[in-house]
Design a protein around this motif. Structure first.
Motif, PDB file in Angstrom:
ATOM      1  N   UNK A 102      -8.971   7.643  16.566  1.00  0.00           N
ATOM      2  CA  UNK A 102      -7.964   6.641  16.949  1.00  0.00           C
ATOM      3  C   UNK A 102      -6.586   7.153  16.533  1.00  0.00           C
ATOM      4  N   UNK A 103      -5.640   7.266  17.471  1.00  0.00           N
ATOM      5  CA  UNK A 103      -4.285   7.658  17.080  1.00  0.00           C
ATOM      6  C   UNK A 103      -3.532   6.456  16.498  1.00  0.00           C
ATOM      7  N   UNK A 104      -2.879   6.653  15.348  1.00  0.00           N
ATOM      8  CA  UNK A 104      -2.102   5.595  14.703  1.00  0.00           C
ATOM      9  C   UNK A 104      -0.711   6.145  14.415  1.00  0.00           C
ATOM     10  N   UNK A 105       0.317   5.513  14.999  1.00  0.00           N
ATOM     11  CA  UNK A 105       1.704   5.924  14.764  1.00  0.00           C
ATOM     12  C   UNK A 105       2.306   5.050  13.671  1.00  0.00           C
ATOM     13  N   UNK A 106       2.958   5.704  12.689  1.00  0.00           N
ATOM     14  CA  UNK A 106       3.504   5.001  11.528  1.00  0.00           C
ATOM     15  C   UNK A 106       4.600   5.857  10.912  1.00  0.00           C
ATOM     16  N   UNK A 107       5.518   5.240  10.178  1.00  0.00           N
ATOM     17  CA  UNK A 107       6.555   5.989   9.459  1.00  0.00           C
ATOM     18  C   UNK A 107       5.935   6.710   8.273  1.00  0.00           C
ATOM     19  N   UNK A 108       6.432   7.885   7.987  1.00  0.00           N
ATOM     20  CA  UNK A 108       5.892   8.656   6.862  1.00  0.00           C
ATOM     21  C   UNK A 108       6.212   8.004   5.523  1.00  0.00           C
ATOM     22  N   UNK A 109       7.201   7.116   5.484  1.00  0.00           N
ATOM     23  CA  UNK A 109       7.552   6.436   4.234  1.00  0.00           C
ATOM     24  C   UNK A 109       6.731   5.170   4.010  1.00  0.00           C
ATOM     25  N   UNK A 110       5.872   4.819   4.955  1.00  0.00           N
ATOM     26  CA  UNK A 110       5.018   3.637   4.803  1.00  0.00           C
ATOM     27  C   UNK A 110       3.940   3.921   3.761  1.00  0.00           C
ATOM     28  N   UNK A 111       3.397   2.855   3.208  1.00  0.00           N
ATOM     29  CA  UNK A 111       2.344   3.010   2.210  1.00  0.00           C
ATOM     30  C   UNK A 111       0.980   3.121   2.889  1.00  0.00           C
ATOM     31  N   UNK A 112       0.000   3.559   2.121  1.00  0.00           N
ATOM     32  CA  UNK A 112      -1.376   3.644   2.621  1.00  0.00           C
ATOM     33  C   UNK A 112      -1.857   2.244   2.988  1.00  0.00           C
ATOM     34  N   UNK A 113      -1.414   1.242   2.248  1.00  0.00           N
ATOM     35  CA  UNK A 113      -1.788  -0.146   2.543  1.00  0.00           C
ATOM     36  C   UNK A 113      -1.293  -0.544   3.936  1.00  0.00           C
ATOM     37  N   UNK A 114      -0.071  -0.113   4.292  1.00  0.00           N
ATOM     38  CA  UNK A 114       0.454  -0.378   5.636  1.00  0.00           C
ATOM     39  C   UNK A 114      -0.407   0.299   6.701  1.00  0.00           C
ATOM     40  N   UNK A 115      -0.807   1.529   6.423  1.00  0.00           N
ATOM     41  CA  UNK A 115      -1.673   2.264   7.352  1.00  0.00           C
ATOM     42  C   UNK A 115      -3.000   1.535   7.531  1.00  0.00           C
ATOM     43  N   UNK A 116      -3.562   1.050   6.444  1.00  0.00           N
ATOM     44  CA  UNK A 116      -4.832   0.313   6.533  1.00  0.00           C
ATOM     45  C   UNK A 116      -4.676  -0.955   7.370  1.00  0.00           C
ATOM     46  N   UNK A 117      -3.518  -1.588   7.289  1.00  0.00           N
ATOM     47  CA  UNK A 117      -3.257  -2.774   8.111  1.00  0.00           C
ATOM     48  C   UNK A 117      -3.267  -2.435   9.593  1.00  0.00           C
ATOM     49  N   UNK A 118      -2.656  -1.316   9.960  1.00  0.00           N
ATOM     50  CA  UNK A 118      -2.665  -0.886  11.365  1.00  0.00           C
ATOM     51  C   UNK A 118      -4.067  -0.530  11.826  1.00  0.00           C
ATOM     52  N   UNK A 119      -4.817   0.120  10.951  1.00  0.00           N
ATOM     53  CA  UNK A 119      -6.202   0.481  11.301  1.00  0.00           C
ATOM     54  C   UNK A 119      -7.036  -0.783  11.479  1.00  0.00           C
ATOM     55  N   UNK A 120      -6.795  -1.787  10.636  1.00  0.00           N
ATOM     56  CA  UNK A 120      -7.521  -3.052  10.757  1.00  0.00           C
ATOM     57  C   UNK A 120      -7.229  -3.705  12.106  1.00  0.00           C
ATOM     58  N   UNK A 121      -5.959  -3.663  12.555  1.00  0.00           N
ATOM     59  CA  UNK A 121      -5.602  -4.240  13.853  1.00  0.00           C
ATOM     60  C   UNK A 121      -6.332  -3.548  14.996  1.00  0.00           C
ATOM     61  N   UNK A 122      -6.510  -2.215  14.885  1.00  0.00           N
ATOM     62  CA  UNK A 122      -7.114  -1.468  15.987  1.00  0.00           C
ATOM     63  C   UNK A 122      -8.638  -1.430  15.936  1.00  0.00           C
ATOM     64  N   UNK A 123      -9.231  -1.494  14.729  1.00  0.00           N
ATOM     65  CA  UNK A 123     -10.687  -1.351  14.630  1.00  0.00           C
ATOM     66  C   UNK A 123     -11.399  -2.637  14.241  1.00  0.00           C
ATOM     67  N   UNK A 124     -10.685  -3.540  13.587  1.00  0.00           N
ATOM     68  CA  UNK A 124     -11.317  -4.765  13.105  1.00  0.00           C
ATOM     69  C   UNK A 124     -11.936  -4.618  11.729  1.00  0.00           C
ATOM     70  N   UNK A 125     -11.904  -3.423  11.153  1.00  0.00           N
ATOM     71  CA  UNK A 125     -12.444  -3.200   9.806  1.00  0.00           C
ATOM     72  C   UNK A 125     -11.429  -3.731   8.795  1.00  0.00           C
ATOM     73  N   UNK A 126     -11.813  -4.684   7.939  1.00  0.00           N
ATOM     74  CA  UNK A 126     -10.865  -5.239   6.963  1.00  0.00           C
ATOM     75  C   UNK A 126     -10.268  -4.151   6.068  1.00  0.00           C
ATOM     76  N   UNK A 127      -8.956  -4.270   5.801  1.00  0.00           N
ATOM     77  CA  UNK A 127      -8.244  -3.271   5.005  1.00  0.00           C
ATOM     78  C   UNK A 127      -8.852  -3.125   3.611  1.00  0.00           C
ATOM     79  N   UNK A 128      -9.353  -4.205   3.046  1.00  0.00           N
ATOM     80  CA  UNK A 128      -9.931  -4.152   1.699  1.00  0.00           C
ATOM     81  C   UNK A 128     -11.203  -3.313   1.652  1.00  0.00           C
ATOM     82  N   UNK A 129     -11.875  -3.161   2.795  1.00  0.00           N
ATOM     83  CA  UNK A 129     -13.123  -2.400   2.843  1.00  0.00           C
ATOM     84  C   UNK A 129     -12.922  -0.954   3.286  1.00  0.00           C
ATOM     85  N   UNK A 130     -11.683  -0.570   3.593  1.00  0.00           N
ATOM     86  CA  UNK A 130     -11.415   0.777   4.100  1.00  0.00           C
ATOM     87  C   UNK A 130     -11.197   1.766   2.964  1.00  0.00           C
TER      88      UNK A 130
END
Length: 162
Positions: A102-130
Motif C-alpha cells: 500500500x503506498x502511503x504519502x506523508x511528510x517526513x517530519x510526521x510521527x510514526x503515530x501519524x503514519x499508523x493513523x493513515x495506515x488505519x484509514x487505508x487498511x482498517x487495522x487499528x493503530x494500537x495493534x500495528x
C-alpha cells in the motif's frame, strides 16, 4: 477620654492623607480607585491616515508558495522549522499482513503515530495493534518522526499486527 481623643486625631489624619493622596494622584493623572471613574475621559486624538507598519524585529521568511504568510518558528513540519527537519513529502510502501503493498504519502517530519493513523484509514487495522518495521529490521516507535529513521521516498515498511 484619652482613647477618644486618639481616635479623633487618627481618623482626621487618615482622612487628610487619603484626600492628599487622591488629589496628588488626580493631578498626576494616576488612576486611583473611585477617583478615576469620576473624571471624564480625555478626548481622543484626531485619526491619522493609516500608514504601513514598519517591522519591529527581524523579518521572518514567508511560506514558500504563499506570499505574505509569516513563518512559524520552531514547529516541526511547518515553515520556519529547523532545516534538518524541513517537511518533504515522501511515499512509503507499506507491506500489509495480506502481502499487499500500500503506498502511503506523508511528510517526513510526521510521527510514526501519524503514519499508523493513515495506515488505519487505508487498511482498517487499528493503530494500537500495528507494529511497523523497516527493511533493516528496526521497529518504529510512535513518538519518533519518520525523518529520525531517515526514511526516504519509496522505502518499504512492513506492517505486523500485534
Amino acid at each position: 477620654m484619652r482613647v477618644q481623643h486618639h481616635a479623633q486625631h487618627t481618623f482626621g489624619t487618615r482622612l487628610r492623607r487619603g484626600v492628599t493622596v487622591g488629589l496628588i494622584a488626580a493631578a498626576m493623572a494616576v488612576p486611583v480607585a473611585g477617583i478615576a471613574a469620576a473624571q471624564p475621559a480625555p478626548p481622543a486624538p484626531p485619526a491619522a491616515p493609516a500608514a504601513p507598519a514598519a517591522p519591529v524585529g527581524p523579518e521572518t521568511p514567508a511560506v514558500p508558495g504563499a506570499p505574505g504568510l509569516p513563518a512559524a518558528p520552531g514547529l516541526p513540519g511547518l515553515p520556519g522549522a529547523p532545516l534538518a527537519e524541513s517537511a518533504t513529502s515522501i511515499t512509503l510502501m507499506v507491506n500489509g499482513v495480506d502481502g499487499e503493498s500500500i503506498p502511503v504519502s506523508i511528510d517526513s517530519t510526521a510521527t510514526v503515530k501519524d503514519l499508523k493513523g493513515l495506515i488505519q484509514e487505508q487498511t482498517g487495522v487499528p493503530a494500537a495493534e500495528q507494529q511497523l518495521v523497516t527493511e533493516s529490521d528496526v521497529e518504529l516507535v510512535d513518538s519518533e518522526t519518520l525523518a529520525s529513521y531517515e526514511l526516504a521516498d519509496g522505502d518499504i515498511v512492513t506492517l505486523a499486527v500485534a
